[in-house]
Design an enzyme around this catalytic site. Structure first.
Site, PDB file in Angstrom:
ATOM      1  N   ASP A   1       0.808  -1.217   0.000  1.00 27.50           N
ATOM      2  CA  ASP A   1       0.000   0.000   0.000  1.00 27.50           C
ATOM      3  C   ASP A   1       0.846   1.275   0.000  1.00 27.50           C
ATOM      4  O   ASP A   1       1.999   1.283   0.417  1.00 27.50           O
ATOM      5  CB  ASP A   1      -0.891   0.035   1.250  1.00 27.50           C
ATOM      6  CG  ASP A   1      -1.903  -1.095   1.285  1.00 27.50           C
ATOM      7  OD1 ASP A   1      -1.883  -1.954   0.378  1.00 27.50           O
ATOM      8  OD2 ASP A   1      -2.704  -1.115   2.232  1.00 27.50           O
TER       9      ASP A   1
ATOM     10  N   HIS B   1      -6.239   3.007  -4.016  1.00 24.98           N
ATOM     11  CA  HIS B   1      -6.149   3.275  -2.565  1.00 24.98           C
ATOM     12  C   HIS B   1      -6.492   4.741  -2.301  1.00 24.98           C
ATOM     13  O   HIS B   1      -5.962   5.326  -1.368  1.00 24.98           O
ATOM     14  CB  HIS B   1      -4.740   2.921  -2.092  1.00 24.98           C
ATOM     15  CG  HIS B   1      -4.596   2.666  -0.622  1.00 24.98           C
ATOM     16  ND1 HIS B   1      -5.455   1.887   0.112  1.00 24.98           N
ATOM     17  CD2 HIS B   1      -3.646   3.080   0.275  1.00 24.98           C
ATOM     18  CE1 HIS B   1      -5.049   1.836   1.375  1.00 24.98           C
ATOM     19  NE2 HIS B   1      -3.967   2.560   1.499  1.00 24.98           N
TER      20      HIS B   1
ATOM     21  N   HIS C   1      -5.741   9.393   0.567  1.00 21.97           N
ATOM     22  CA  HIS C   1      -5.709   8.532   1.749  1.00 21.97           C
ATOM     23  C   HIS C   1      -6.480   9.106   2.944  1.00 21.97           C
ATOM     24  O   HIS C   1      -5.966   9.185   4.065  1.00 21.97           O
ATOM     25  CB  HIS C   1      -4.249   8.270   2.159  1.00 21.97           C
ATOM     26  CG  HIS C   1      -4.031   6.962   2.863  1.00 21.97           C
ATOM     27  ND1 HIS C   1      -4.209   6.814   4.221  1.00 21.97           N
ATOM     28  CD2 HIS C   1      -3.644   5.748   2.416  1.00 21.97           C
ATOM     29  CE1 HIS C   1      -3.923   5.562   4.563  1.00 21.97           C
ATOM     30  NE2 HIS C   1      -3.581   4.888   3.489  1.00 21.97           N
TER      31      HIS C   1
ATOM     32  N   HIS D   1       3.562  -2.415   3.131  1.00 22.59           N
ATOM     33  CA  HIS D   1       3.647  -1.070   2.550  1.00 22.59           C
ATOM     34  C   HIS D   1       4.929  -0.890   1.742  1.00 22.59           C
ATOM     35  O   HIS D   1       6.015  -1.254   2.197  1.00 22.59           O
ATOM     36  CB  HIS D   1       3.603  -0.002   3.651  1.00 22.59           C
ATOM     37  CG  HIS D   1       2.293   0.068   4.352  1.00 22.59           C
ATOM     38  ND1 HIS D   1       1.914  -0.847   5.317  1.00 22.59           N
ATOM     39  CD2 HIS D   1       1.252   0.924   4.211  1.00 22.59           C
ATOM     40  CE1 HIS D   1       0.692  -0.553   5.744  1.00 22.59           C
ATOM     41  NE2 HIS D   1       0.263   0.512   5.091  1.00 22.59           N
TER      42      HIS D   1
HETATM   43 ZN   LIG Z   1      -2.779   3.025   3.128  1.00 19.90          ZN
END
Ligand SMILES: [Zn+2]
Length: 269
Positions: free
Chosen positions: A87, A138, A142, A230
């Site tokens: 991510d 995503h 955010h 991530h």
């Molecule tokens: Zn995230």
């Protein structure tokens, strides 16, 4: 409008699209973009320079999850498959290092990108697509509530499609948010919400070591597992360093590493 019609509309957006999102002014002002102040509601437009003229249509893979559902893992009927979702990228160094580790093992990963990071590092985002990895949505900036996430989903998909040429079929909510308002909105848009069953904890501010991240992966590995890690949103060198260990552990245990779409498509019927 039914979901597939929405997707067709997203897939044919022109190369130099205007991404209009309800964002705080200035938050997506990045090199390579033309921010245009919008109406007084705080929204504004971003014209993407150098975007690819040919937007590739939807993946041939069917989206094998129910729109509006939350997916933690996939029942593969015991087949040893595992998928990794990274991510908050694209991001310098880590995204490329992670891709290389996968490719050295003949595998591909799924990258859930944030729109503002894609605007900042478009070449890295394009290389993710060119190297055959999967790209997920995503959001643009955010945010953490259903009211702020939902208006960003289509703009993020359009932005990803325009910059990389790939229309994302998958979505993962920031902060793994899930509530009725968000899931209902996702159902309308034709998305499910891809959670995970293996949490590396690599976003902790103290950044766990590569050994700790790999240990958490090995402890959680099951057929149909989905990994949360991530590649962007800050330095994630220990995550990149843990990837070879995680992949080799999975391979040694007889697992095949697939993208999240491939994992969804392999669900036992
Ligand atoms: Zn995230």
């Amino acid at each position: 409008m039914v979901a597939h019609e929405r997707w067709r509309r997203i897939a044919v957006v022109p190369a130099c699209i205007l991404v209009v999102a309800a964002l705080s002014a200035g938050s997506v002002v990045r090199p390579g973009t033309d921010p245009t102040p919008g109406p007084s509601d705080g929204s504004f437009s971003v014209a993407v320079r150098g975007a690819r003229s040919q937007v590739i249509p939807l993946s041939a893979l069917p989206l094998s999850c129910a729109p509006g559902s939350v997916v933690h893992s996939v029942d593969t009927g015991g087949a040893k498959l595992v998928a990794f979702g990274f991510d908050d990228g694209p991001w310098p160094y880590t995204t490329t290092a992670i891709m290389s580790a996968f490719e050295q093992r003949g595998a591909r990963a799924t990258f859930f990108m944030i729109g503002v990071h894609l605007l900042k590092y478009p070449d890295i985002g394009r290389s993710v697509a060119a190297r055959g990895h999967e790209i997920g949505n995503h959001t643009v900036t955010h945010p953490y509530t259903a009211k702020t996430i939902l208006p960003q989903i289509v703009p993020a998909a359009q932005l990803i499609a325009s910059v990389t040429g790939v229309t994302p079929r998958l979505f993962r909510a920031p902060g793994l948010l899930s509530n009725a308002e968000l899931q209902n909105g996702l159902a309308t848009l034709g998305y499910c919400n891809i959670f995970a069953s293996i949490f590396t904890g690599d976003a902790a501010t103290w950044r766990p070591s590569a050994a700790t991240i790999c240990g958490r992966f090995k402890a959680g590995l099951r057929p149909g597992a989905i990994v949360l890690a991530h590649d962007g949103g800050g330095r994630h060198e220990t995550t990149a360093a843990a990837v070879p260990c995680m992949l080799d552990a999975a391979i040694r245990s007889g697992y095949r590493i697939v993208t999240i779409s491939e994992l969804l498509a392999s669900a036992a019927r």
